[in-house]
Design an enzyme around this catalytic site. Sequence first.
Site, PDB file in Angstrom:
ATOM      1  N   ARG A 127       0.734  -1.185   0.033  1.00 40.89           N
ATOM      2  CA  ARG A 127      -0.052   0.084  -0.165  1.00 40.89           C
ATOM      3  C   ARG A 127       0.944   1.386  -0.033  1.00 40.89           C
ATOM      4  O   ARG A 127       0.488   2.123  -0.540  1.00 40.89           O
ATOM      5  CB  ARG A 127      -0.823   0.019   1.230  1.00 40.89           C
ATOM      6  CG  ARG A 127      -1.889   1.179   1.341  1.00 40.89           C
ATOM      7  CD  ARG A 127      -2.989   0.830   2.275  1.00 40.89           C
ATOM      8  NE  ARG A 127      -3.957   1.888   2.432  1.00 40.89           N
ATOM      9  CZ  ARG A 127      -4.139   2.661   3.592  1.00 40.89           C
ATOM     10  NH1 ARG A 127      -3.100   2.504   4.412  1.00 40.89           N
ATOM     11  NH2 ARG A 127      -5.019   3.702   3.543  1.00 40.89           N
ATOM     12  N   HIS A 131       0.510   4.422  -2.628  1.00 41.20           N
ATOM     13  CA  HIS A 131       0.105   5.838  -2.054  1.00 41.20           C
ATOM     14  C   HIS A 131       1.260   6.797  -2.342  1.00 41.20           C
ATOM     15  O   HIS A 131       0.969   7.936  -2.589  1.00 41.20           O
ATOM     16  CB  HIS A 131      -0.427   5.744  -0.698  1.00 41.20           C
ATOM     17  CG  HIS A 131      -1.549   5.240  -0.277  1.00 41.20           C
ATOM     18  ND1 HIS A 131      -2.412   5.812   0.619  1.00 41.20           N
ATOM     19  CD2 HIS A 131      -2.301   4.011  -0.794  1.00 41.20           C
ATOM     20  CE1 HIS A 131      -3.570   5.156   0.711  1.00 41.20           C
ATOM     21  NE2 HIS A 131      -3.509   4.230  -0.208  1.00 41.20           N
ATOM     22  N   ASN A 160      -3.876   8.601   4.491  1.00 42.01           N
ATOM     23  CA  ASN A 160      -2.481   7.977   5.036  1.00 42.01           C
ATOM     24  C   ASN A 160      -2.492   7.784   6.287  1.00 42.01           C
ATOM     25  O   ASN A 160      -1.813   6.766   7.099  1.00 42.01           O
ATOM     26  CB  ASN A 160      -1.611   8.509   4.524  1.00 42.01           C
ATOM     27  CG  ASN A 160      -1.321   8.663   2.765  1.00 42.01           C
ATOM     28  OD1 ASN A 160      -1.883   7.573   2.132  1.00 42.01           O
ATOM     29  ND2 ASN A 160      -0.757   9.734   2.304  1.00 42.01           N
ATOM     30  N   HIS A 261      -6.367  -5.688  -2.161  1.00 41.75           N
ATOM     31  CA  HIS A 261      -7.325  -5.650  -0.926  1.00 41.75           C
ATOM     32  C   HIS A 261      -7.357  -7.248  -0.359  1.00 41.75           C
ATOM     33  O   HIS A 261      -8.470  -7.206   0.417  1.00 41.75           O
ATOM     34  CB  HIS A 261      -8.489  -4.940  -1.198  1.00 41.75           C
ATOM     35  CG  HIS A 261      -8.484  -3.279  -1.526  1.00 41.75           C
ATOM     36  ND1 HIS A 261      -9.538  -2.643  -1.852  1.00 41.75           N
ATOM     37  CD2 HIS A 261      -7.412  -2.574  -1.205  1.00 41.75           C
ATOM     38  CE1 HIS A 261      -9.267  -1.620  -2.196  1.00 41.75           C
ATOM     39  NE2 HIS A 261      -7.884  -1.431  -1.697  1.00 41.75           N
TER      40      HIS A 261
END
Length: 384
Positions: A127, A131, A160, A261
């Site tokens: 992740r 990001h 975040n 996910h």
Amino acid sequence: MAKLAVLLTLLALVGSVTCQGYTGNASPPTPITYPSPPSLSPSTPPTYPPPSSTPPSPAPVSPSPPTTYPPQSTTPPNPAPTGPSPPAPGLRVGYYSSSCPKAEQIVKDTVKNAVYANRGIGAGLVRLFFHDCFVEGCDASVLLDPTTANSRPEKLGVPNFPSLRGFEVIDAAKAALESACPGVVSCADVVAFAGRDAAYFLSNANIDFAMPAGRYDGRVSLADETLTNLPSPFAGLDQLKKNFADKGLDADDMVTLSGAHSIGVSHCSSFSDRLASTTSDMDAALKANLTRACNRTGDPTVVQDLKTPDKLDNQYYRNVLSRDVLFTSDAALRSSETGFSVFLNVVIPGRWESKFAAAMVKMGGIGIKTSANGEIRKNCRLVN
């Protein structure tokens, strides 16, 4: 007649796939909490803004997948790609083979130790790469700490903080790299290698690919840019497609990267709209379990995939078909435009893993900095 037979077979497979979804017999998932970055804890948990789009349509009476599968085209689907996309200009595989030969192994060893100790940190590293790339490009801007000159960098943005994690793994890898070859390996490449390596370990080596390198570290990091650039868990299909298209990624990349996910945890605030809605298409048993798990003080976390919560695999796509997903953005993938890709990721062995590798490389080429507008940081948390 042959085409009709193929169509009927595929539709039958869809039905068999959805039967493997969550049955509602399991106990509510035990929330898992991971540490926030040091010295950055807020007084109250952040929440995403409410979705601006209209509420989702009521769930159909039948639990079967949309009748638009397969798509209108009658040509057989293309096989899974044989390898990642070509690297972005300026990047190449083996970039540090001469300047720091052990660079990638140092990162891989660091990530291996972290993932074996806590697989949730591995999910955080995947992740973290995502990001980073979606805000200011893949330039390690997400790693920068607040300073007097910039009190609100990306890591403090609503999407975040406090959920983003893995910073300490990047710090450890960078420290080892600075000891082995000072001033050579960028923090941006460390983030990219770490995301690749975390995917490798979390998938039990089923996701294995070369990551091109040669990125430079950026100097700009603004919390205000996170909400406008990162896809929201409340987003519908059109907004998701726009978010990805803005970064040079297509709808297929969006479906593929959403498979991340299948591992990790989520704060309840990220899908609270689906629990409160009377028109949510979430599986009723899952909704009841999540409502109980989220009915606690603060902003609890729950696993994103009840079936294989500690493995990066294609179970996520089975969950999409059986409505056992948390976010509005997950449920959006059942649409007629993307639903068949979801279905193929379930029924074709190895398809999603291969596509995920290619999509990670493609994403890793977003907004690349060079020596003209970047630097090689000595400390990943601070500009030089």
